[in-house]
Scaffold this motif. Structure first.
Motif, PDB file in Angstrom:
ATOM      1  N   ALA B  28      15.238 -27.245 127.408  1.00  0.00           N
ATOM      2  CA  ALA B  28      16.259 -26.319 126.918  1.00  0.00           C
ATOM      3  C   ALA B  28      16.108 -24.975 127.630  1.00  0.00           C
ATOM      4  O   ALA B  28      15.067 -24.324 127.519  1.00  0.00           O
ATOM      5  CB  ALA B  28      16.128 -26.144 125.410  1.00  0.00           C
ATOM      6  N   HIS B  29      17.137 -24.592 128.368  1.00  0.00           N
ATOM      7  CA  HIS B  29      17.064 -23.359 129.172  1.00  0.00           C
ATOM      8  C   HIS B  29      17.159 -22.112 128.288  1.00  0.00           C
ATOM      9  O   HIS B  29      17.589 -22.188 127.142  1.00  0.00           O
ATOM     10  CB  HIS B  29      18.159 -23.360 130.232  1.00  0.00           C
ATOM     11  N   TYR B  56      23.715 -24.967 127.259  1.00  0.00           N
ATOM     12  CA  TYR B  56      24.299 -24.534 125.993  1.00  0.00           C
ATOM     13  C   TYR B  56      25.783 -24.248 126.190  1.00  0.00           C
ATOM     14  O   TYR B  56      26.200 -23.873 127.294  1.00  0.00           O
ATOM     15  CB  TYR B  56      23.617 -23.256 125.492  1.00  0.00           C
ATOM     16  N   ILE B  82      21.569 -29.239 119.798  1.00  0.00           N
ATOM     17  CA  ILE B  82      20.435 -30.026 120.321  1.00  0.00           C
ATOM     18  C   ILE B  82      20.304 -31.320 119.528  1.00  0.00           C
ATOM     19  O   ILE B  82      20.129 -32.400 120.100  1.00  0.00           O
ATOM     20  CB  ILE B  82      19.125 -29.202 120.253  1.00  0.00           C
ATOM     21  N   PHE B  96       9.637 -31.672 123.606  1.00  0.00           N
ATOM     22  CA  PHE B  96      10.642 -30.617 123.760  1.00  0.00           C
ATOM     23  C   PHE B  96      10.048 -29.492 124.594  1.00  0.00           C
ATOM     24  O   PHE B  96       8.955 -29.008 124.305  1.00  0.00           O
ATOM     25  CB  PHE B  96      11.059 -30.082 122.387  1.00  0.00           C
ATOM     26  N   GLY B  98      11.036 -25.748 125.830  1.00  0.00           N
ATOM     27  CA  GLY B  98      12.013 -24.672 125.713  1.00  0.00           C
ATOM     28  C   GLY B  98      11.527 -23.417 126.398  1.00  0.00           C
ATOM     29  O   GLY B  98      10.324 -23.162 126.472  1.00  0.00           O
ATOM     30  N   HIS B  99      12.470 -22.644 126.931  1.00  0.00           N
ATOM     31  CA  HIS B  99      12.123 -21.355 127.528  1.00  0.00           C
ATOM     32  C   HIS B  99      12.752 -20.242 126.710  1.00  0.00           C
ATOM     33  O   HIS B  99      13.909 -20.341 126.306  1.00  0.00           O
ATOM     34  CB  HIS B  99      12.623 -21.290 128.975  1.00  0.00           C
ATOM     35  N   SER B 102      15.084 -20.433 123.570  1.00  0.00           N
ATOM     36  CA  SER B 102      15.193 -21.867 123.272  1.00  0.00           C
ATOM     37  C   SER B 102      13.988 -22.395 122.504  1.00  0.00           C
ATOM     38  O   SER B 102      14.072 -23.451 121.883  1.00  0.00           O
ATOM     39  CB  SER B 102      15.347 -22.669 124.556  1.00  0.00           C
ATOM     40  N   CYS B 103      12.876 -21.687 122.568  1.00  0.00           N
ATOM     41  CA  CYS B 103      11.706 -22.130 121.800  1.00  0.00           C
ATOM     42  C   CYS B 103      12.048 -22.113 120.314  1.00  0.00           C
ATOM     43  O   CYS B 103      11.768 -23.074 119.601  1.00  0.00           O
ATOM     44  CB  CYS B 103      10.519 -21.221 122.082  1.00  0.00           C
ATOM     45  N   GLY B 106      14.640 -24.754 119.484  1.00  0.00           N
ATOM     46  CA  GLY B 106      13.994 -26.065 119.380  1.00  0.00           C
ATOM     47  C   GLY B 106      13.211 -26.205 118.082  1.00  0.00           C
ATOM     48  O   GLY B 106      13.218 -27.250 117.444  1.00  0.00           O
ATOM     49  N   PHE B 122       6.455 -24.469 124.342  1.00  0.00           N
ATOM     50  CA  PHE B 122       7.193 -23.216 124.288  1.00  0.00           C
ATOM     51  C   PHE B 122       6.781 -22.330 125.466  1.00  0.00           C
ATOM     52  O   PHE B 122       5.625 -21.947 125.578  1.00  0.00           O
ATOM     53  CB  PHE B 122       6.879 -22.474 122.978  1.00  0.00           C
TER      54      PHE B 122
END
Lengths: 400, 273
Positions: B28-29, B56, B82, B96, B98-99, B102-103, B106, B122
């Motif tokens: 997830a960007h 997104y 998501i 998962f 995520g950046h 997005s952390c 998520g 994360f």
């Protein structure tokens, strides 16, 4: 390059600086240093964040660096640089990811755009004024709020109506089928009795059949009555501690089923706003269901979890969203489970997966009704030989 | 199971890309970019994992007509997207990744459907960007965030230009596929502005302790957006989490230091139960 050109280059009327990918400045030309009020070599070794405003730094990390890294260049970026004496300098900036002997570097060139900013400020001010005017329009605001309330009401009504339509269908089934069967028996046996042709033994059989059928009708009507009373229940909604409700019902059922050994792992359940009597019935039925269908060799393994999550309060209206807190409670038993094809079927009236059980087939219908009354939802998931999970979603405090 | 039409709709809406086989790894960007930001990381995992990428709504090549200001006024709107993807592809046992914001997106998704997720990674997470003294340091004061949002307003005219870079051929950059060149982090500026507001004003501190899935927190040494205190706070609040302080600086180690990021991810995946 000739010496003459080098002199000219030193005086280019635009800022040039270079950074490592980590943001350490490795080169800055005279124009750049002068504009930002630093000595000729002072910027070398400092981080790019030194010459960016705070928002510029966020922008750099979230947009500019990713763009240059992925695209290898970026053009016409509008940024504010900050001078040594903390003055903002709006600039338009180009960047390129350059390859050097030691790896990569990002080279930037920029020119200040003080005038452009004035125009932008004016445009934005005008835009803001227009938006403010719209926002301050009291009449419009009032209508908006009214509309919002009405939409919430509408959503509730549509949800309720959809549910009631399903209920009607089920009631129809009860009348046309489930009530007919014992009635037919009543009529048949009473007719036989009245014919006067039965022996004493046969009379006995007929009478006990009449008794069983009457009892069946009575039970059915009692359940229906209780079910329907849930629709008309106007008792006050109070704060109900679900932890207490659960513990109480679990104890009650345990004492009724003393031969079953319960192994329970129970999380702390929250308090929610609702009808205490109904919530007791809800948990009673769900736990009873576990006692009735979730045991293996008189052992009941029960895991109850709870978490507060935010979900959209709108159920039926599309494109409307408002996130409110819901208690998400899962009740899992590791009993024989059920085929997931029946996960909706089991909530209907008189639908039992195991006809031999003594339950009267209304338990889960009560549950879904109570959950609907609280603007929540319930679903079941089963796997044969693994167990069953009931998931409740109940709004913590949805004013109704 | 969802109907195929609904599945396709979800996959188009979020520009979902799936390749590779194995345990699903869902990327997830963060705010400001799109799925392309993962391209330095993916090659290390695509042989072992089923890679799932998406944009997104409002970012990259997502379906911008699916944007709903009300839905996305809350990180839960993105979290539910998501879960839609996860349901559409029927993903289970997910790693998962995520950046940045997005952390927390998520995390919210995993709280709603914990059974779908296996591990959380994360990168540069933050539970709240604004300081709440004395107990919490997020790195920013409220006025800083206000300034950022104002800057975004001010840059609106420029941003429109910046965020939707012209589609161009890159004959001098053959390593960039045509497809990539077409969509570098393009984001609608109005949506980006709202995303910024939702992101930087979010507060998910209360949600951290609800997470029951093992989590790796990758924290850069010098990250303006998620300072060291935030990483430590997250590690304390999420039971069973592992904090790794990276040598990499900045907020995007998966782009600036992919080798270190990959190594830490791989080590974690190999050892965490």
């Amino acid at each position: 390059m000739t010496f003459e050109n080098e002199i000219l280059l030193k005086q280019v009327p635009c800022g040039i600086f270079a950074c490592t990918e980590d943001g350490v400045i490795t080169m800055a030309n005279t124009y750049c240093s002068n504009l930002l009020e630093y000595e000729e070599t002072q910027l070398i070794g400092t981080n790019i964040s030194t010459i960016l405003t705070l928002s510029g730094r966020i922008f750099y990390q979230t947009h500019l660096y990713p763009l240059v890294k992925l695209h290898r260049d970026a053009e016409e970026i509008f940024l504010n640089l900050v001078t040594r004496s903390k003055k903002d300098v709006p600039v338009v900036l180009n960047a390129v990811l350059a390859t050097t002997k030691s790896g990569t570097a990002i080279v930037y060139s920029f020119i200040p755009v003080l005038n452009r900013r004035k125009y932008e400020d004016e445009i934005l001010q005008a835009k803001k004024n227009a938006e403010d005017a719209l926002r301050k329009n009291v009449a419009l605001e009032k209508i908006k709020q009214e509309l919002e309330l009405q939409q919430k009401e509408l959503d509730k009504q549509i949800t309720l109506l959809t549910f009631q339509n399903k209920e009607l269908l089920q009631l129809g089934n009860v009348i046309t089928h489930d009530l007919q069967e014992p009635l037919r028996k009543l009529m048949l046996f009473s007719h036989e009795l009245l014919s006067g042709e039965l022996s004493a033994d046969e009379k006995e059989v007929a009478l006990s059949a009449i008794k069983r059928s009457s009892q069946k009708i009575k039970n059915l009507l009692l359940n229906l009555q209780e079910y329907l009373s849930l629709s008309t229940d106007s008792s006050e909604k109070t704060s109900v501690d679900l932890q207490e409700v659960l513990q109480y019902e679990l104890q009650q059922l345990q004492s009724l089923h003393s031969h079953i050994k319960v192994h329970a792992e129970i999380a702390v359940l929250p308090s929610i706003k609702g009808c205490k009597k109904q919530l007791h019935l809800l948990f009673h039925q769900l736990i009873k269901n576990a006692f009735d269908h979730g045991t293996t060799d008189n052992n009941l393994f029960l895991v109850i979890r709870s978490v507060i999550v935010k979900e959209n309060l709108f159920n039926s209206l599309h494109n409307r969203y408002e996130y409110i807190d819901y208690a998400k409670i899962t009740i899992t038993d590791s009993g024989p489970g059920f085929d997931n094809r029946y996960k909706e079927y089991i909530f209907d009236f008189l639908k039992k997966l195991h006809p031999a059980t003594t339950s009267d087939g209304f338990g889960l219908a009560f549950c879904i009704k109570i959950v609907e009354n609280h603007f929540g939802n319930i679903k079941a998931d089963g796997a044969v030989g693994i167990g069953a999970t009931f998931t409740l979603m109940l709004p913590i405090d949805y004013v109704y | 199971m969802l109907k195929q039409v609904a599945v396709n709709e979800i996959l188009v809406k979020n520009n979902v890309k799936v390749f590779g086989t194995g345990q699903p790894m869902l990327f997830a960007h963060g705010f400001g970019c799109d799925q392309n930001m993962w391209r330095f990381i993916i090659p290390a995992f695509e042989k072992q994992y089923k890679i799932v990428l998406f944009d997104y709504v409002g970012s990259g090549k997502s379906d911008i007509t699916a944007y709903n200001a009300e839905k996305y006024s809350d990180l839960n709107g993105y979290a539910n997207d998501i879960l839609d993807i996860v349901t559409a592809l029927d993903l289970n046992d997910i790693v998962f990744v995520g950046h940045s914001v997005s952390c927390m997106i998520g995390l919210l998704a995993s709280l709603k459907q914990p059974n779908r997720f296996n591990k959380m990674i994360f990168i540069g997470p933050s539970a709240r960007y604004i300081n709440d003294q004395p107990s919490y340091i997020g790195g920013f004061e409220r006025k800083d965030i206000k300034e950022l949002l104002e800057t975004m307003d001010k840059n609106y005219i420029g941003w429109a230009n910046f965020l939707a870079p012209a589609i161009m051929k890159n004959p001098d950059k053959p390593e960039l596929g045509e497809e990539l060149a077409a969509s570098f982090c393009s984001t609608d500026p109005v949506i980006a502005r709202q995303f910024a507001e939702v992101t930087f004003l979010s507060d998910n501190r209360e949600d951290l302790s609800k997470l029951k899935i093992p989590a790796l927190i990758l924290q850069c040494s010098d990250d303006l957006i998620a300072p060291l205190e935030v990483g430590t706070y997250l590690e304390q609040q999420i039971s069973g989490s592992t904090l790794k302080i990276m040598k990499a600086t900045g907020h995007c180690p998966h782009m600036s230091a992919p080798a270190e990021t990959i190594e830490l991810m791989s080590n974690y995946l190999a050892t965490a139960s």
